[in-house]
Scaffold this motif. Sequence first.
Motif, PDB file in Angstrom:
ATOM      1  N   SER A   1      28.147  45.848  41.251  1.00 40.15           N
ATOM      2  CA  SER A   1      28.323  46.194  39.841  1.00 40.15           C
ATOM      3  C   SER A   1      29.514  45.435  39.263  1.00 40.15           C
ATOM      4  N   ASN A   2      29.665  45.498  37.938  1.00 42.51           N
ATOM      5  CA  ASN A   2      30.708  44.715  37.276  1.00 42.51           C
ATOM      6  C   ASN A   2      32.104  45.028  37.804  1.00 42.51           C
ATOM      7  N   PHE A   3      32.368  46.278  38.101  1.00 44.12           N
ATOM      8  CA  PHE A   3      33.668  46.658  38.670  1.00 44.12           C
ATOM      9  C   PHE A   3      33.468  47.229  40.073  1.00 44.12           C
ATOM     10  N   GLY A   4      32.543  46.617  40.794  1.00 43.17           N
ATOM     11  CA  GLY A   4      32.205  47.060  42.131  1.00 43.17           C
ATOM     12  C   GLY A   4      33.069  46.422  43.202  1.00 43.17           C
ATOM     13  N   VAL A   5      32.710  46.700  44.444  1.00 43.22           N
ATOM     14  CA  VAL A   5      33.483  46.247  45.598  1.00 43.22           C
ATOM     15  C   VAL A   5      33.585  44.723  45.647  1.00 43.22           C
ATOM     16  N   LEU A   6      32.480  44.026  45.391  1.00 42.80           N
ATOM     17  CA  LEU A   6      32.486  42.564  45.505  1.00 42.80           C
ATOM     18  C   LEU A   6      33.422  41.926  44.491  1.00 42.80           C
ATOM     19  N   ASN A   7      33.287  42.292  43.213  1.00 42.55           N
ATOM     20  CA  ASN A   7      34.115  41.676  42.181  1.00 42.55           C
ATOM     21  C   ASN A   7      35.593  41.995  42.357  1.00 42.55           C
ATOM     22  N   ILE A   8      35.895  43.266  42.647  1.00 42.63           N
ATOM     23  CA  ILE A   8      37.295  43.643  42.850  1.00 42.63           C
ATOM     24  C   ILE A   8      37.865  42.952  44.086  1.00 42.63           C
ATOM     25  N   GLY A   9      37.102  42.994  45.186  1.00 42.18           N
ATOM     26  CA  GLY A   9      37.568  42.374  46.425  1.00 42.18           C
ATOM     27  C   GLY A   9      37.775  40.879  46.289  1.00 42.18           C
ATOM     28  N   MET A  10      36.811  40.176  45.694  1.00 37.78           N
ATOM     29  CA  MET A  10      36.931  38.726  45.558  1.00 37.78           C
ATOM     30  C   MET A  10      38.049  38.346  44.593  1.00 37.78           C
ATOM     31  N   THR A  11      38.290  39.169  43.565  1.00 39.93           N
ATOM     32  CA  THR A  11      39.411  38.901  42.660  1.00 39.93           C
ATOM     33  C   THR A  11      40.734  38.965  43.402  1.00 39.93           C
ATOM     34  N   ILE A  12      40.911  40.002  44.215  1.00 41.57           N
ATOM     35  CA  ILE A  12      42.137  40.135  45.004  1.00 41.57           C
ATOM     36  C   ILE A  12      42.267  38.983  45.994  1.00 41.57           C
ATOM     37  N   ILE A  13      41.160  38.641  46.649  1.00 43.97           N
ATOM     38  CA  ILE A  13      41.171  37.566  47.641  1.00 43.97           C
ATOM     39  C   ILE A  13      41.538  36.231  47.004  1.00 43.97           C
ATOM     40  N   VAL A  14      40.924  35.911  45.861  1.00 44.46           N
ATOM     41  CA  VAL A  14      41.225  34.644  45.181  1.00 44.46           C
ATOM     42  C   VAL A  14      42.698  34.594  44.778  1.00 44.46           C
ATOM     43  N   LEU A  15      43.224  35.714  44.268  1.00 44.52           N
ATOM     44  CA  LEU A  15      44.643  35.753  43.892  1.00 44.52           C
ATOM     45  C   LEU A  15      45.543  35.547  45.114  1.00 44.52           C
ATOM     46  N   LEU A  16      45.181  36.157  46.244  1.00 47.35           N
ATOM     47  CA  LEU A  16      45.951  35.967  47.478  1.00 47.35           C
ATOM     48  C   LEU A  16      45.948  34.511  47.919  1.00 47.35           C
ATOM     49  N   TYR A  17      44.781  33.882  47.841  1.00 54.77           N
ATOM     50  CA  TYR A  17      44.670  32.493  48.280  1.00 54.77           C
ATOM     51  C   TYR A  17      45.396  31.544  47.341  1.00 54.77           C
ATOM     52  N   VAL A  18      45.322  31.811  46.026  1.00 56.03           N
ATOM     53  CA  VAL A  18      46.078  30.993  45.070  1.00 56.03           C
ATOM     54  C   VAL A  18      47.574  31.130  45.331  1.00 56.03           C
ATOM     55  N   ALA A  19      48.029  32.366  45.558  1.00 51.21           N
ATOM     56  CA  ALA A  19      49.449  32.603  45.808  1.00 51.21           C
ATOM     57  C   ALA A  19      49.910  31.913  47.084  1.00 51.21           C
ATOM     58  N   MET A  20      49.153  32.083  48.164  1.00 51.03           N
ATOM     59  CA  MET A  20      49.543  31.454  49.427  1.00 51.03           C
ATOM     60  C   MET A  20      49.490  29.934  49.326  1.00 51.03           C
ATOM     61  N   GLY A  21      48.464  29.405  48.663  1.00 51.60           N
ATOM     62  CA  GLY A  21      48.375  27.959  48.505  1.00 51.60           C
ATOM     63  C   GLY A  21      49.536  27.408  47.705  1.00 51.60           C
ATOM     64  N   ALA A  22      49.886  28.089  46.610  1.00 51.69           N
ATOM     65  CA  ALA A  22      50.940  27.590  45.724  1.00 51.69           C
ATOM     66  C   ALA A  22      52.318  27.687  46.370  1.00 51.69           C
TER      67      ALA A  22
END
Length: 452
Positions: A268-289
């Motif tokens: 769903s729009n605010f389901g596990v996948l979208n929330i989880g992937m948003t957090i994951i992408v932010l973590l990866y951007v932060a670690m990469g930067a």
Amino acid sequence: MSGKASPQGGSSSPENKPLASPRAGANDDYDPHEHRQTENPTNNVESLIHLLKCSLGTGILAMPQAFANSGLITGIIATVIVGAIITHCLRILIRSQYWVCKQKRVPLLTYPESMRGSLVAGPPFMHKLAKPSAATVDTFLVVYQLGVCCVYIVFIAGNIKKLVDPFKEMRIELHMLFILIPLVAFNLIPSLKMLSPFSLLANVLTVIGLGIIVYYVTSDQKTDEPIDLWGSPKTFPLFFGTVLFALTAVGVVVAIENNMKTPKSFGSNFGVLNIGMTIIVLLYVAMGAIGYNYCRSQCLDSITLDLPDSGLATSVVIMYTIAIFISYALHCYVPVEIVWRDYLKPRLQKKGVQKFWPYEYGLRIVLCLITFVLAAAVPRLGLFISLFGALCLSALGMCFPAMMDFCCGWPDRLGPGRIIMYKDILLFIIGLIGLVAGTYVALVGIVKSFTD
């Protein structure tokens, strides 16, 4: 049918029912979600935690080097874009699997079975691809998981080498040889349930280690050289392959959705996948930067190798080495299950074999030896990550879901002006370009690393 999830994210006892007409099922009252019978189903919070835990492996440790290949600003923007594309592709994969299950009136299907079922429902020119598509998906899954195991062997050996070199320098291949017997022995553990206590330990060590890494990369710098903001087109495919490897956990995502108590809330729009992937992408951007800001162009294959020689940094290397050693058996479990259950065991049954355990344990040993030989032949962690990310995950995470989405919508559910068809064609092309370019650049890099 029991509906118990398999490592491929499907049923443990696959159904081979004929597919209904593509037009049927739109008003069908059969809901696969309501017929699933999973042991110990997870709630939304538990599912989100599982998704996040799977993101804290070698992929996130390779993000600083990925940013070194892309440039800082390009890396940030591209990681967000790739993350959004991957999230969408995972959503349409889950949606397509649900649609095929609904047509076949079964609770669960594996990724390969869903691929075959969707192509059968597609346009006539896709029908000939349906039968070999299941084996193709299985092949990519097996190659990818064995590739992950190769990456883990190189990672473990590289980190042990960092620990041992101050006392006695040895080739990385020797360190791989020393860990071979423990890896084989650990890989002989027959069930995931027996591995679960080790998995818990790996998760604890990973989280602690990641916290210490963040402390180091935010409090100091390895070099004062200038930051590259935009990168080079020549090395961007390496970045693309690394990000795909880090973000695209196809088998994990499917398995999590299949084992949820409320699977409808997964996509769903605010389901596990979208929330989880948003957090994951932010973590990866932060670690990469922050990791790239710490080591700039001198970033090694894993940020753990860039840490200074100190007691605290050494503890991080030890923790991640133990955690990835444990994770090796978890990832090798998937190809063992695919090859054993779908290919080797049925043939042995046809031949009348009564004792299966010698063959299964033999398979576990052989697959472990294959990953060892490949890792020893090409001990290049960063290039391995880019190679398997581009080669396998471009197909599993982008091309195949796009094909499934197109076929499941054929012929009259492709949106206004068939916009869904054009979108899926674009996704397929992006995935194909990433596969070809990323694989080529990684292979060239591997060859060059031996000739320089």
